[in-house]
Scaffold this active site. Structure first.
Site, short mmCIF file in Angstrom:
data_model
loop_
_atom_site.label_atom_id
_atom_site.label_comp_id
_atom_site.label_asym_id
_atom_site.label_seq_id
_atom_site.Cartn_x
_atom_site.Cartn_y
_atom_site.Cartn_z
N ARG A 93 0.79 -1.22 0.00
CA ARG A 93 0.00 0.00 0.00
C ARG A 93 0.83 1.28 0.00
O ARG A 93 0.63 2.18 -0.81
CB ARG A 93 -0.90 0.06 1.24
CG ARG A 93 -2.22 -0.58 1.09
CD ARG A 93 -2.69 -1.03 2.45
NE ARG A 93 -1.77 -2.04 2.93
CZ ARG A 93 -1.86 -3.32 2.60
NH1 ARG A 93 -2.82 -3.74 1.85
NH2 ARG A 93 -0.96 -4.18 3.02
N ARG A 130 11.47 3.64 3.51
CA ARG A 130 11.08 2.72 4.59
C ARG A 130 12.32 1.91 4.97
O ARG A 130 13.03 1.43 4.09
CB ARG A 130 9.96 1.78 4.12
CG ARG A 130 9.70 0.66 5.11
CD ARG A 130 8.46 -0.13 4.78
NE ARG A 130 7.26 0.65 4.99
CZ ARG A 130 6.02 0.16 4.88
NH1 ARG A 130 5.85 -1.12 4.56
NH2 ARG A 130 4.98 0.92 5.09
N HIS A 167 5.28 6.01 11.63
CA HIS A 167 4.79 5.85 10.24
C HIS A 167 3.80 7.00 10.01
O HIS A 167 2.59 6.80 9.96
CB HIS A 167 4.11 4.48 10.12
CG HIS A 167 3.79 4.05 8.72
ND1 HIS A 167 3.81 4.90 7.63
CD2 HIS A 167 3.43 2.83 8.23
CE1 HIS A 167 3.47 4.21 6.54
NE2 HIS A 167 3.25 2.96 6.89
#
Ligand code: NCD
Length: 646
Positions: free
Chosen positions: A54, A104, A132
């Site tokens: 996602r 990330r 996040h």
């Protein structure tokens, strides 16, 4: 440090509430953003060192819809990382190919480290178990769309609250928008202490246990906690007789309307082998049937495993696919926001903080083993914020990269090469040293001595309790404990590390002598990186954690003064299970209190002022010495320095 003239998004704290609202407005008009080609001619690089569906695809889709293009390494294991390239070098290089980096990484703080070396804005798409923030933007936007606003909502955070980075960013944001937070953690996966500490320090949130029956549709053996911006309650000790407090708490939460459940999966990849077992809260058909949850929406950052049943998919309350779909307009809005800020030369407002970096060769290091400052020291300089109003007036170091917090034990003065134990009365002196870059902080005496520092002499000491008096105080407190706690099997003697823990062991031994039965003894660590609660002696590492449920806990510490240490210990206790009662035993009560706690058992009351220091010396801790309690005045460590004790 290079001068940054743009905005990064590393933590949700990097955006103000107004800016978040601004991003939501932009997301509302995502179609216009698309036709405006707001990112025309710009390039985004995505660097994902961990799997993602996602986050990565919605970022890439968002950039393309804005008219920009995307470059990417399909797999970081196929990049120079395997040849040993540091994150710092990768960031430096890739930022010359792109206008924005989306990163990330599996290390806490790695994205902050990369931002320090990049020449373009960097966005954190998840760093280890830390934060996040862009998921949080999607979560808040979803909540706002569904519920009309954020203020006053009650959101139940479920599952792995310890390792879930989406959880950490979201609780800070919910606190800022004045929502209520109920935590429903899987056993052993409660919110980390640094998160709770920040919630309390920055947003004034404190927590209380919730009647677990209230959430029975999803709870099995877990206790829930309620975090609230309104202050009234608890954290005074509760004993059986204090049922009034318990009732007040129950009534406080029984009226709650649960607006949303935010479910998360167990973050197995961040756990040591053997720690992944135990029960886990789940949402399924049972939840949907409960009348009181009829307006409660169910959210999940996804991917789900088996904590959220597909049965919820068809129900109007299951909104997690919508939440994932909002990923595109929200990330379009965020990119547009950051590009606009860069174009107009707007930089983040400077937070007024006391930054610390050791001027000496040796100095403090972060105690989080997954922090980038430890996993790749060449990419991140060991830097901290100094927080002055911590537990017991303690001095706290906050790691700039991963936000973990540690208590300072020893401080030194660089010019005079002297060191001493940190004390709250030295706060002003320390600030003066910090300003002149003359503050050294040590983890151990050995470290200080290795750099040729010598100890300061303090004022004359007076003994206020001798060995015999200490022994009879321990005996008397033990007698009173036996008198009050008739069910010795329920008893748990829990000492606050280090001195409280030693006293707890003595009380344990004394109880065994008096009752011919050994009570369970444990210790609690308030600022550390490892386990917060452990048995004494520390037995089998595979053994189950200490069970607190329905226990009668005697919390033991050497000295009580402000009461803040006890408050932190209580936070850890409540977070880890619901005891029947907690009583406090201290060897010395110095009087004065910032927090309303009253010890149940006191060895001796020694009223003393802020400029005095009471030290309990126990032979186990300072070999060679006899047990004693001494009192002395603090004198300013360096003559002529402005930081005289107040
Ligand atoms: C989350 C993540 O990676 O932290 N996923 C996401 O970004 N939507 C949650 C998870 O992996 O459990």
């Amino acid at each position: 440090m290079k001068k940054v003239s743009w905005r990064n998004l590393i933590s949700i704290a990097d955006l103000t509430n107004d800016e978040i609202e601004q991003i939501f407005e932009l997301a509302d008009s995502a179609d216009q953003l698309k036709s405006g080609r707001a990112a025309g001619g710009r390039i985004m690089a995505t660097l994902f060192y961990e799997p993602s569906t996602r986050t990565r695809l919605s970022f890439e889709s968002a950039m393309q819809r804005l008219g920009g293009t995307v470059i990417s390494c399909s797999d970081m294991k196929a990049s120079s990382t395997v040849k040993g390239e540091t994150v710092a070098d990768t960031a430096k290089v890739v930022s010359s190919y792109a206008d924005v980096l989306v990163v990330r990484h599996y290390w806490d703080g790695a994205v902050q480290a990369m931002a320090e070396h990049a020449d373009v804005p960097v966005i954190n798409a998840g760093d280890g178990g830390h934060e996040h923030p862009t998921q949080t933007l999607c979560d808040l936007y979803t909540l706002k769309k569904e519920k009309g606003g954020l203020k006053g909502l009650t959101v139940v955070m479920c599952g792995d609250l310890k390792n879930g980075r989406t959880i950490h960013s979201l609780v800070f944001a919910l606190a800022r928008f004045e929502a209520n937070i109920v935590t429903l953690a899987a056993n052993g996966m409660e919110l980390p202490q640094y998160v709770l500490e920040r919630l309390e320090r920055e947003y004034g949130y404190s927590l209380a246990p919730v009647a677990s029956g209230d959430l029975s549709a999803v709870v099995t053996e877990t206790d829930a906690l309620y975090l609230t911006p309104k202050q009234p309650h608890q954290l005074a000790l509760f004993t059986e007789v204090d049922s009034a407090i318990q009732n007040r708490l129950s009534s406080m939460v029984s009226g709650l309307r649960y607006d949303a459940f935010y479910m998360t999966r167990k973050q197995k990849e961040r756990m040591k082998d053997g720690t992944t077992g135990g029960s886990y809260p789940t949402i399924g058909a049972g939840f949907l049937r409960e009348e009181r949850f009829k307006n409660t929406v169910v959210m999940h950052p996804l991917p789900r495993v088996d904590e959220l049943s597909p049965e919820v998919d068809k129900d109007r309350r299951g909104i997690y696919f919508k939440q994932a779909a909002y990923g595109v307009p929200i990330r379009m809005a965020l990119l547009k926001f950051l590009f606009d800020q860069r174009a107009s030369g707007i930089v983040a407002a400077k937070k007024s903080r006391s930054r610390y970096e050791s001027p000496e060769r040796l100095g403090p290091q972060c105690a989080n083993p997954n922090c980038v400052t430890l996993t790749e020291p060449s990419s991140a300089r060991k830097r901290f914020d100094l927080l002055f109003t911590g537990v017991g007036g303690a001095l706290i170091l906050r790691c700039v990269y991963c936000d973990h917090r540690f208590k300072v034990q020893l401080v030194g003065h660089v010019k005079s090469k002297r060191y001493c134990a940190y004390d709250a009365a030295l706060a002003d002196t320390i600030k003066a040293w910090l300003k002149k870059n003359e503050l050294a902080i040590f983890n151990s005496i050995k470290e200080a001595e290795e750099l040729a520092y010598e100890p300061y002499k303090s004022g004359p000491q007076r003994t206020v309790m001798d060995e015999i008096e200490i022994q009879s105080a321990v005996q008397e407190m033990s007698r009173q404990i036996v008198r009050d706690c008739n069910d010795l099997d329920r008893l748990l003697i829990l000492g606050i590390r280090t001195k409280g823990s030693l006293l707890a062991q003595r009380i344990g031994a004394e109880l065994e002598r008096q009752q011919k039965r050994k009570p369970e003894v444990g210790e609690i660590e308030i600022y550390g990186s490892g386990e917060e609660l452990r048995r004494i002696p520390p037995g089998d590492p595979e053994a189950s954690p200490i069970n607190l449920k329905d226990r009668t806990i005697i919390l033991v510490d050497d000295v009580i003064y402000t009461g803040r240490t006890v408050k932190s210990a209580l936070t850890i206790i409540f977070r880890s299970g619901r005891p029947q009662s907690v009583r406090l035993a201290v060897l010395v009560d110095r009087g004065h209190r910032e927090v309303p706690v009253k010890p149940n058992y006191v060895g001796k009351s020694i009223p003393s002022s802020e400029r005095e220091r009471v030290r309990v010396k126990l032979r186990e801790a300072e070999y060679d010495e006899k047990d004693k309690v001494v009192i002395y005045s603090l004198i300013s460590p360096v003559e002529g320095l402005e930081g005289k004790p107040r």
